[in-house]
Design a protein around this motif. Structure first.
Motif, PDB file in Angstrom:
ATOM      1  N   ASN A  37       0.740  -1.251  -0.021  1.00 32.30           N
ATOM      2  CA  ASN A  37       0.028  -0.028   0.077  1.00 32.30           C
ATOM      3  C   ASN A  37       0.928   1.317  -0.083  1.00 32.30           C
ATOM      4  O   ASN A  37       0.383   2.325  -0.517  1.00 32.30           O
ATOM      5  N   LEU A  39       3.176   1.920  -2.011  1.00 30.52           N
ATOM      6  CA  LEU A  39       3.433   1.724  -3.445  1.00 30.52           C
ATOM      7  C   LEU A  39       1.835   2.618  -4.217  1.00 30.52           C
ATOM      8  O   LEU A  39       2.198   3.491  -4.682  1.00 30.52           O
ATOM      9  N   PHE A  40       0.949   1.776  -3.497  1.00 27.84           N
ATOM     10  CA  PHE A  40      -0.246   2.326  -4.298  1.00 27.84           C
ATOM     11  C   PHE A  40      -0.393   3.944  -3.595  1.00 27.84           C
ATOM     12  O   PHE A  40      -1.030   4.656  -4.409  1.00 27.84           O
ATOM     13  N   LEU A  41       0.195   4.292  -2.507  1.00 26.94           N
ATOM     14  CA  LEU A  41       0.138   5.582  -1.999  1.00 26.94           C
ATOM     15  C   LEU A  41       0.874   6.465  -3.227  1.00 26.94           C
ATOM     16  O   LEU A  41       0.291   7.637  -3.420  1.00 26.94           O
TER      17      LEU A  41
END
Lengths: 346, 732
Positions: A37, A39-41
């Motif tokens: 997450n 990286l998702f951010l």
């Protein structure tokens, strides 16, 4: 990379934007594969940055009002200034605006215009206006209409070059190209005449003083008198006999192929170069073409009249009869078939 | 490289910020970061001084060659530790430093940006602490600034060659010398908008895998928990009573009816006391078989129908115990197996690596699922609740005296009362290092903490042949109104007793005096701040780190529901969702009585909304004020000059003319004279000659103000030093 819609806006992805998209794709792959997450951010922020960059860029080139007019004389194939006024009508400032003129927006088309040098407005506050010259080079003489001006911007992050075309519809009269080569004709003509004639003109003797009128040569202002009287006083000089020249431009050339058209343009440029040259030296210059004659005169008005005539001159129907020249007049004959000839009729 | 100084500075700052979270997540070593930062700070200093010596190509090659063996060793070492990313990070940092010191071409700056971006990615991927959110925002803002300035400088660099000839030179030169393009508005507004877009984007980006959490971040790191391992000594309470770390967060379906003081959570049970330690008999555990219902796997402890539910988030702990409320009758958890020990405490097959979420289904009162080996097998096993290890004669005698005659229930109650009233609670164990701590507690000191009370009671009950066990867990929970959940902290750890009587079965007894039991602190500012921090941490853990496909489904369901409500409110039409009853949504569990909601909690539940609204209004107000601010002009600069002089103690009356002001400044501060004169000249040009100042003039104004301020400070300092210096007396 370029999108053109019905609107006057356009969008180009820059190299920076392209790399950003590539990294975005890398992060998409990394985030999706790992489920991390963090990286998702990063991905979400990158998407946000891309969207905001797009939105801010679009808003940045909207809500402007542009006006343009030629500033000064415009000669073919020579950089000239186009006075442009940009007004921000929006409620937010504008950043990093670059103004240019696209050759496509100059009519008639096919004039071989070069793209103008960019003019940068780094910051334009809301309701603020700036007026500056955009450098523009038009290659061909004639009447040109600049229909639109381009406003582009890399704002805010340089991912997109966002632009918009604004209608300005400015008319520019492009004078013929002025050639670099100098003429030795004035020296030949100098051997003749130069007698005062008690007429106002461009001689050496003082003819009289009068108030300065618009269009007079500022170099002839009598400054001492002006200081005494409080108004601008103009020194009129007597004209001199034979200090004049008739430029005979034979435009009866018929239909021309490309090469012929080039030669004709050169002929017009020679006429314009000679006219300016002689006018600069104080001659009264007349211009005779198949369409008619501009009588001998000097000064800025004559300069403008000759250049305007030459700017708009078109090839005339071909005829074998040469243009008649009045007697006792120094003249410069310019024709397609012959070399430029300077002479004096009997 | 054109406009090199500014670019170098921006790149160095970005590179300096990029690796900051890495050492916190143990992905990078602190010394490496220290050396890296040192090199970058030195570089920044050189740039500030205008030293632009560039590392030559042969130097670059040499450094590369020197680094190769280091890289090889580093890779080997990192692979041995299964952290290849560390070697990669070292390499990127090396490249950044070398590249910075050899910046020559335009494209070098992009290489640096890319390298910094990869460091940033590493930091984001391996950090789990809440503060990484701030790091993300800081990096985003700085990158925004860098890219925006690069775009501007790129446009400046593209100036036409003929500009100088055609009179545009002044304009371009003015732009180059000025840094006056106001970028604050797009920077602030752009960053806020990016965040505003990023939040829903993050929530809706498709998740194809379970959330992966890398690296031990400090916020969600492993909580070292004592008291739930296979064996415990008597020092657990002393060690953890002051620990404020949150170990459990619970959302009750009937939260309004619960008091935090009464909540009790069972963690582990202990049967054998030996060598002053309690031992857990996990070899006698039973593995539970799951049933599948709409919530997934459900492990049933009792066949009773639940009346409420508690959604539990258990932080990472150094324990495999699954903390459950003592009322739990079943537990829904996405785990392939669960075990239950002799005392009914449930535990996982292994220690979970991150926060786990499960749902406990609750009966109306405490339920104890415990087995008694003696009753099952007909013989007393030394491993069971009647194990006499640790029971001394003195204890046996005391138990007999205290418990007296009567039913088991009465005798147990007497013992509990005796301990409650005759003994005191203390955490002060200085000087107590006897071989028999429980005997010392009972016969010498008569004071101790919960473990002493509970252990003593268990052993004395066993001395009287009453089966008993020590139970460890948590007692008491703090209600966090910001999120609407109960928080259980490490300091809420507690120990109590479960005893068996044939008449009533297993019952809970707590011999610890009330003053020694974990309590919920009174509400004050510190607690509110602590709750706010916990709320943010919880939100970060719950909705960022562990956000997955199931949460997305939940998010979309809620959005759909909210949309239906709005649609219904607007049109008056009922949507099909309306027919769905709450009880159906809760999978058969009785719906909680939500009508009984405490007023303050209702208000406090609105706090996040109120905070967000206030923040929004504050930002809006700030923007309005910023927009209406007086634009910087020579007049503003002149007024600042007057204020500074007045602040320095000079008499600056309203009638003092500008030229007098400049002379006043020059007289008092000779070195401030030139900038003051220049500033006043610009002011006169703007205000009296009605000239429009250009960007260069505005930049000049700021420079003059700065120089003037520095000169004034310098001279003031020199004056003070002069006053302090003792006068030199001439002799002879």
């Amino acid at each position: 990379m370029s999108r053109r819609g019905k609107s006057d806006g356009f969008l180009r992805l820059t190299k920076v934007g392209l790399w950003f998209l590539i990294f975005l794709a890398v992060v998409v792959v990394a985030a999706t594969n790992t489920g991390n997450n963090g990286l998702f951010l990063v991905l979400a922020v990158m998407v946000g940055a891309l969207a905001i960059s797009h939105l801010l860029a679009a808003g940045n080139v909207r809500g402007l009002a542009l006006a343009a007019a030629a500033s000064g004389e415009v000669f073919a194939n020579r950089p000239a200034g186009l006075a442009v006024e940009v007004t921000n009508r929006g409620w937010l400032p504008r950043w990093l605006l670059v103004l240019t003129v696209d050759p496509q927006d100059i009519e008639p088309a096919g004039g071989g215009q070069r793209r103008s040098s960019p003019f940068l407005v780094p910051y334009l506050d809301r309701r603020e206006a700036v007026r500056e010259n955009v450098e523009l080079t038009l290659l061909r003489r004639g009447r040109r209409h600049i229909r639109r001006l381009h406003v582009t911007s890399l704002f805010p992050l340089g991912f997109f070059r966002r632009g918009r075309r604004y209608p300005v519809d400015a008319e520019v009269l492009v004078y013929p190209q002025i050639l670099e080569e100098s003429s030795d004709a004035p020296e030949q003509l100098a051997q003749a005449g130069q007698q005062p004639t008690r007429r106002a003109g461009w001689g050496h003797e003082l003819f009289g003083l009068r108030t300065y009128r618009h269009g007079d040569d500022p170099r002839s202002i009598h400054w001492k008198q002006s200081a005494r009287t409080g108004a601008l006083i103009f020194k009129e000089r007597e004209t001199e006999e034979n200090r004049n020249l008739l430029i005979v431009l034979d435009n009866a050339v018929g239909d021309l192929d490309e090469e012929g058209a080039g030669l004709f343009e050169r002929l017009v440029s020679q006429a314009a170069t000679a006219a300016l040259d002689y006018l600069e030296r104080g001659y009264e210059v007349a211009l005779q073409t198949r369409e008619g004659i501009l009588a001998h005169a000097a000064g800025p008005r004559q300069r403008h009249a000759i250049l305007e005539t030459l700017a708009l001159i078109e090839p005339h129907e071909k005829t074998a009869v040469p243009i008649p020249v009045p007697g006792g007049v120094a003249h410069l004959r310019l024709a397609m078939e012959s070399e430029p000839a300077l002479g004096m009729t009997a | 490289m054109k406009y090199g100084r500014e670019k170098r500075q921006m790149l160095a700052w970005l590179a300096l910020l990029a690796p900051l979270p890495l050492p916190f997540s143990k992905t990078l070593e602190w010394p490496v970061l220290f050396v890296y930062a040192l090199l970058l700070v030195y570089f920044l200093q050189r740039v500030e001084r205008g030293q632009t010596m560039v590392l030559p190509n042969w130097g670059l090659n040499l450094l590369g060659l020197i680094y190769l063996p280091f890289l090889y060793v580093d890779l080997l070492a990192s692979l041995n530790r299964s952290r290849a990313v560390t070697a990669l990070l070292h390499l990127i940092m090396f490249l950044i430093v070398v590249k910075l010191y050899s910046l020559r071409r335009e494209k070098d700056k992009w290489h640096l940006l890319v390298a910094s971006f990869f460091l940033f990615l590493g930091g984001m991927a391996t950090s789990t602490h809440l503060t990484v959110g701030f790091y993300l925002i800081a990096f985003m803002v700085l990158s925004f600034l860098v890219l925006a300035r690069f775009a501007y400088l790129h446009m400046l660099a593209a100036r036409p060659r003929r500009a100088a000839r055609e009179g545009q030179a002044a304009q371009w030169e003015g732009l180059e010398s000025s840094r006056a393009v106001p970028y604050r508005l797009p920077l602030v507004a752009g960053s806020c908008l990016i965040v505003a877009i990023a939040i829903p984007t993050f929530a809706t980006l498709p998740r194809l895998r379970e959330p992966l959490i890398l690296g031990p971040g400090t916020g969600s790191s492993l909580i070292r928990t004592t008291g739930f391992s296979d064996s415990v000594d008597l020092s657990l309470t002393t060690a953890i009573r002051s620990n404020r770390e949150v170990v459990l967060r619970l959302k009750y379906s009937d939260a309004a009816r619960r008091s935090g003081d009464d909540l009790r959570f069972k963690g582990a049970t202990y049967d054998r006391y030996d060598a002053n330690r309690w031992h857990r008999m996990l070899q006698h555990s039973t593995m539970l078989s799951p049933e599948i219902d709409e919530k997934g796997r459900v492990y049933r402890l009792f066949s009773e129908t639940p009346v409420a539910t508690a959604e539990i988030f258990r932080a990472r702990m150094s324990s495999s115990s699954l903390m459950l409320p003592i009322e739990a009758v079943s537990v829904a958890i996405d785990n392939p197996s669960l075990s239950v020990d002799l005392g009914g405490a449930v535990y996982l097959p292994g220690m979970p690596l991150d926060t786990i979420r499960y749902e406990a289904r609750l009966a109306s009162g405490p339920r104890v699922r415990a087995r008694l080996a003696r009753l099952d097998s007909g013989e007393v096993s030394p491993l069971t609740a009647l194990d006499q290890s640790g029971v001394s004669d003195r204890m046996r005698q005391l138990a007999r005296e205290v418990m007296g005659q009567g039913s088991d229930e009465e005798r147990i109650a007497r013992l509990e009362r005796h301990l409650l009233t005759e003994f005191t609670y203390t955490l002060d164990f200085v000087g107590r290092d006897g071989e028999h701590p429980l005997e010392d507690f009972l016969f010498v000191h008569k004071s101790g903490h919960c473990e002493y009370f509970a252990s003593s009671m268990v052993l004395m009950l066993r001395a009287e042949s009453i089966p008993a066990r020590l139970v460890t867990g948590f007692m008491g929970a703090e209600y966090n109104p910001l999120e609407g959940y109960f928080m259980v902290r490490q300091g809420n750890a507690h120990a109590w007793v479960e005893a068996f009587t044939p008449g009533r079965g297993w019952q809970i007894y707590d011999p610890t005096p009330p003053e020694g039991r974990p309590t919920v602190p009174e509400r004050d500012l510190t607690q509110l701040m602590s709750q706010l921090y916990d709320y943010l941490t919880f939100r970060w853990d719950r909705y960022v780190l562990t956000y997955g496909a199931a949460d997305q489904q939940d998010f979309f369901d809620k959005a759909r529901q909210r949309f239906s409500e709005i649609w219904q409110a607007l049109t008056g039409w009922a949507s099909p969702d309306e027919a769905e009853t709450p009880s159906a949504a809760q999978g058969g569990v009785e719906a909680a009585d939500d009508s009984v909601i405490r007023e303050p909690e209702l208000w406090l539940n609105r706090v996040p909304l109120a905070l967000a609204a206030s923040l929004f209004l504050a930002v809006l107000a700030g923007l309005v004020v910023w927009h209406r601010r007086r634009p910087f002009s020579a007049e503003v600069a002149y007024r600042q000059l007057r204020r500074r002089l007045a602040g320095a103690g000079l008499t600056v009356t309203d009638s003092l003319a500008p030229l007098q002001v400049q002379e006043l400044a020059a007289e008092r501060y000779p070195s401030a004279g030139p900038p003051a004169r220049k500033l006043v000249a610009l002011y006169l040009r703007e205000s009296f000659a009605e000239e429009t100042l250009d960007a260069g003039d505005y930049a000049g104004l700021k420079d003059h103000l700065r120089t003037l301020g520095e000169a004034m400070k310098r001279e003031d300092r020199a004056r003070k030093r002069g006053r302090r210096r003792p006068a030199i007396r001439k002799t002879g």
